[in-house]
Design an enzyme around this catalytic site. Structure first.
Site, mmCIF file in Angstrom:
data_model
loop_
_atom_site.group_PDB
_atom_site.id
_atom_site.type_symbol
_atom_site.label_atom_id
_atom_site.label_comp_id
_atom_site.label_asym_id
_atom_site.label_seq_id
_atom_site.Cartn_x
_atom_site.Cartn_y
_atom_site.Cartn_z
ATOM 1 N N LYS A 99 0.822 -1.170 -0.449
ATOM 2 C CA LYS A 99 0.103 -0.192 0.274
ATOM 3 C C LYS A 99 0.474 1.530 -0.285
ATOM 4 O O LYS A 99 -0.158 2.545 0.352
ATOM 5 C CB LYS A 99 -1.580 0.148 0.998
ATOM 6 C CG LYS A 99 -2.480 -1.207 0.619
ATOM 7 C CD LYS A 99 -3.417 -1.444 2.062
ATOM 8 C CE LYS A 99 -4.303 -2.657 1.923
ATOM 9 N NZ LYS A 99 -4.112 -3.403 1.153
ATOM 10 N N LYS A 136 -2.770 -0.668 9.742
ATOM 11 C CA LYS A 136 -2.698 -1.771 9.251
ATOM 12 C C LYS A 136 -1.591 -2.465 9.146
ATOM 13 O O LYS A 136 -0.853 -1.205 8.867
ATOM 14 C CB LYS A 136 -4.261 -2.123 8.415
ATOM 15 C CG LYS A 136 -3.852 -0.818 7.024
ATOM 16 C CD LYS A 136 -4.510 -0.804 6.290
ATOM 17 C CE LYS A 136 -5.735 -0.071 6.565
ATOM 18 N NZ LYS A 136 -6.999 0.244 5.000
ATOM 19 N N SER A 143 -9.180 -6.987 5.573
ATOM 20 C CA SER A 143 -9.460 -6.274 7.006
ATOM 21 C C SER A 143 -8.337 -7.270 7.688
ATOM 22 O O SER A 143 -8.947 -6.881 8.602
ATOM 23 C CB SER A 143 -10.433 -6.101 7.018
ATOM 24 O OG SER A 143 -10.760 -5.273 6.518
ATOM 25 N N GLN A 174 -4.314 5.984 8.907
ATOM 26 C CA GLN A 174 -5.193 6.811 7.953
ATOM 27 C C GLN A 174 -6.367 7.408 9.139
ATOM 28 O O GLN A 174 -6.409 6.071 10.143
ATOM 29 C CB GLN A 174 -5.759 5.932 7.313
ATOM 30 C CG GLN A 174 -4.608 5.325 6.157
ATOM 31 C CD GLN A 174 -5.615 4.988 4.946
ATOM 32 O OE1 GLN A 174 -5.953 4.158 5.427
ATOM 33 N NE2 GLN A 174 -5.596 4.831 3.684
ATOM 34 N N PRO A 175 -6.390 8.255 9.272
ATOM 35 C CA PRO A 175 -7.689 9.080 10.215
ATOM 36 C C PRO A 175 -8.858 8.291 9.517
ATOM 37 O O PRO A 175 -9.595 7.775 8.613
ATOM 38 C CB PRO A 175 -7.933 10.250 10.216
ATOM 39 C CG PRO A 175 -6.981 10.798 8.598
ATOM 40 C CD PRO A 175 -5.840 9.621 8.409
ATOM 41 N N ARG A 224 -24.989 0.142 -5.918
ATOM 42 C CA ARG A 224 -25.277 1.939 -5.655
ATOM 43 C C ARG A 224 -24.468 2.496 -6.905
ATOM 44 O O ARG A 224 -23.770 1.851 -7.852
ATOM 45 C CB ARG A 224 -24.065 2.204 -5.031
ATOM 46 C CG ARG A 224 -23.951 3.670 -4.538
ATOM 47 C CD ARG A 224 -22.339 3.805 -3.758
ATOM 48 N NE ARG A 224 -23.414 4.585 -2.473
ATOM 49 C CZ ARG A 224 -22.734 4.509 -1.631
ATOM 50 N NH1 ARG A 224 -21.254 4.932 -1.077
ATOM 51 N NH2 ARG A 224 -23.416 5.003 -0.725
ATOM 52 N N ARG A 257 -10.246 -2.897 -8.905
ATOM 53 C CA ARG A 257 -11.145 -1.790 -8.414
ATOM 54 C C ARG A 257 -11.167 -0.897 -7.215
ATOM 55 O O ARG A 257 -9.629 -1.287 -6.906
ATOM 56 C CB ARG A 257 -11.865 -2.947 -6.964
ATOM 57 C CG ARG A 257 -13.376 -2.517 -6.430
ATOM 58 C CD ARG A 257 -13.741 -3.700 -5.823
ATOM 59 N NE ARG A 257 -13.404 -3.188 -4.213
ATOM 60 C CZ ARG A 257 -13.535 -4.994 -3.378
ATOM 61 N NH1 ARG A 257 -13.513 -5.374 -3.489
ATOM 62 N NH2 ARG A 257 -12.524 -4.296 -2.119
ATOM 63 N N GLU A 272 -8.744 2.808 -1.844
ATOM 64 C CA GLU A 272 -7.363 1.298 -1.868
ATOM 65 C C GLU A 272 -7.692 1.096 -3.198
ATOM 66 O O GLU A 272 -8.658 1.611 -3.581
ATOM 67 C CB GLU A 272 -7.486 0.092 -0.779
ATOM 68 C CG GLU A 272 -7.379 -0.066 0.250
ATOM 69 C CD GLU A 272 -7.388 -2.174 0.477
ATOM 70 O OE1 GLU A 272 -6.566 -2.053 0.257
ATOM 71 O OE2 GLU A 272 -8.458 -1.901 0.794
ATOM 72 N N GLU A 274 -7.441 -1.973 -5.908
ATOM 73 C CA GLU A 274 -7.857 -3.124 -5.975
ATOM 74 C C GLU A 274 -7.137 -3.318 -7.208
ATOM 75 O O GLU A 274 -7.887 -3.913 -8.141
ATOM 76 C CB GLU A 274 -8.755 -4.066 -5.772
ATOM 77 C CG GLU A 274 -9.182 -3.658 -3.659
ATOM 78 C CD GLU A 274 -8.478 -4.285 -2.573
ATOM 79 O OE1 GLU A 274 -7.449 -5.686 -3.335
ATOM 80 O OE2 GLU A 274 -9.006 -3.984 -1.306
#
Length: 302
Positions: A99, A136, A143, A174-175, A224, A257, A272, A274
Site C-alpha cells: 500500500k 493496518k 481487513s 489513516q485517520p 450503488r 477496483r 485502496e 485493488e
C-alpha cells in the site's frame, strides 16, 4: 480433407487452497468462460503440480492468502508469467500488493485518504494518535491485522504498530473518515478499463473491535449508482494505472477496483486500488461475468 479442430484455449482462474473451487463470483466467471468455448478451470496458485506452460492465460482471482506470503506469491507470479500470460500483469501485482502505492498516487495529484507509513525501526508513534484512526500492515488484504482505534487508545495503537513491526512489516495509519458510517464505501469495478458497476460497502470496522479471524472480514454489499465526482476520481486513477502499465511495457489491467471514501466535505478519496484479487461482485451485477469473460477472450494470445 476435413477441418482440423483446434483445442479450446486453456484459462486458469487462480485461487488459493482455502477456496480451491472458487467463490460464488468465480463460479459465475467460470460458467461464462466455458459457455464461450474456453477450457476454464480453477487452479491453486501454490500447487506445485500445476504446469503453467500448458495454460494460455492465468487470471488471478481469489488468491486471498497472498498478504502474509507476499514474496512467495510474487515469486510464483514471476514463474507463471514466464511461461503463460498472467493477468493482471506481474508489474501491476508487484506494485499494488504494497500500500505504499497510495503515496505514489497522492504524489501525482490524486485525492487519497491521508496516509502515514511507519517503517520497521521507526518506533511505534504516528501522526494520528490523537484522532480516531485505522492501523493496518502496508501489505494486507481482507481487513486482516487491521484495527479501528480511538483517540483514547494511544497505548493500544502503539502496541498494534509494534506487533505488526515484530513480524517485519511496515504499517499504514489513516485517520478514520467518519462519514463512512452513514454513507458507506463506494467500490468502482472496472473491467478492461471500462467502468462496469459500483457497489456500496457498509462500514466494516467496529470501534474498539478485535482483529479479523480467517481470510477476510464479511462485507455487507448493495448495488450503488456512483456520483459524477466518484466516477471522475475512478477514471483518473485508472488513467494513472494505464500509464504505469504502458511504462512497464505490459497490458493495462484486465480488472481493477477503486475503493473510495467520502472525506469530511463529502469529496471522494481513494482508500485502496485493488489490482490483485479483489472481489468484483460479479454475482451482484447482472451481465458483469459475461463482460469479464469477453475481456478475457480478447486477451488470449493469438
Amino acid at each position: 480433407m476435413g477441418a482440423v479442430s483446434r483445442p479450446s484455449p486453456a484459462v486458469a482462474l487462480v485461487t488459493c487452497s482455502e477456496v480451491p473451487h472458487l467463490d460464488d463470483e468465480g463460479q459465475h466467471l467460470l460458467v461464462a468462460l466455458r459457455g464461450r468455448g474456453v477450457d476454464a478451470r480453477p487452479v491453486v496458485w501454490d500447487d506445485a503440480a500445476v504446469d503453467w506452460a500448458a495454460l494460455d492465460l492465468a487470471v488471478v482471482r481469489s488468491t486471498w492468502d497472498y498478504a502474509p506470503r507476499r514474496e512467495e506469491f510474487l515469486a510464483w507470479a514471476r514463474r507463471a508469467s514466464s511461461s503463460s500470460v498472467l493477468l493482471n500483469p506481474l508489474p501491476l501485482l508487484e506494485w499494488s500488493t504494497d500500500k505504499h502505492y497510495l503515496a505514489e498516487l497522492e504524489a501525482v495529484g490524486l485525492p487519497v485518504v491521508p496516509s502515514a507509513f511507519v517503517e520497521v525501526g521507526d518506533g511505534e508513534s504516528h501522526p494520528y494518535l490523537d484522532v480516531e484512526h485505522v492501523v493496518k500492515p502496508a501489505v494486507s488484504a481482507g481487513s486482516r491485522d487491521t484495527l479501528r482505534l480511538g483517540a483514547h487508545e494511544p497505548d493500544r495503537s502503539r502496541a498494534h504498530v509494534g506487533a505488526v513491526h515484530a513480524g517485519g512489516r511496515s504499517v499504514l495509519v489513516q485517520p478514520y473518515l467518519a462519514a463512512v458510517d452513514e454513507v458507506g464505501e463506494t467500490a468502482l469495478v472496472f473491467l478492461d478499463g471500462t467502468l462496469s458497476h459500483a457497489m456500496r460497502k457498509a462500514a466494516l470496522l467496529p470501534a474498539g473491535g478485535e482483529l479479523v479471524e480467517g481470510l477476510f472480514a464479511e462485507e455487507e454489499m448493495t448495488p450503488r449508482e456512483p456520483s459524477a465526482a466518484e466516477v471522475e476520481v475512478g477514471l483518473a486513477v485508472m488513467a494513472e494505472v494505464t500509464r504505469r502499465a504502458r511504462e512497464a511495457g505490459v497490458a493495462a489491467p484486465l480488472y481493477a477496483r477503486v475503493d473510495l471514501l467520502p472525506d469530511d466535505d463529502g469529496a471522494p478519496r481513494v482508500l485502496e486500488l485493488e489490482l490483485v484479487e479483489p472481489s468484483l461482485f460479479l454475482d451482484h451485477a447482472p451481465g458483469s461475468a459475461e463482460r469479464l469473460a469477453e475481456a478475457v477472450l480478447h486477451r488470449l494470445p493469438h
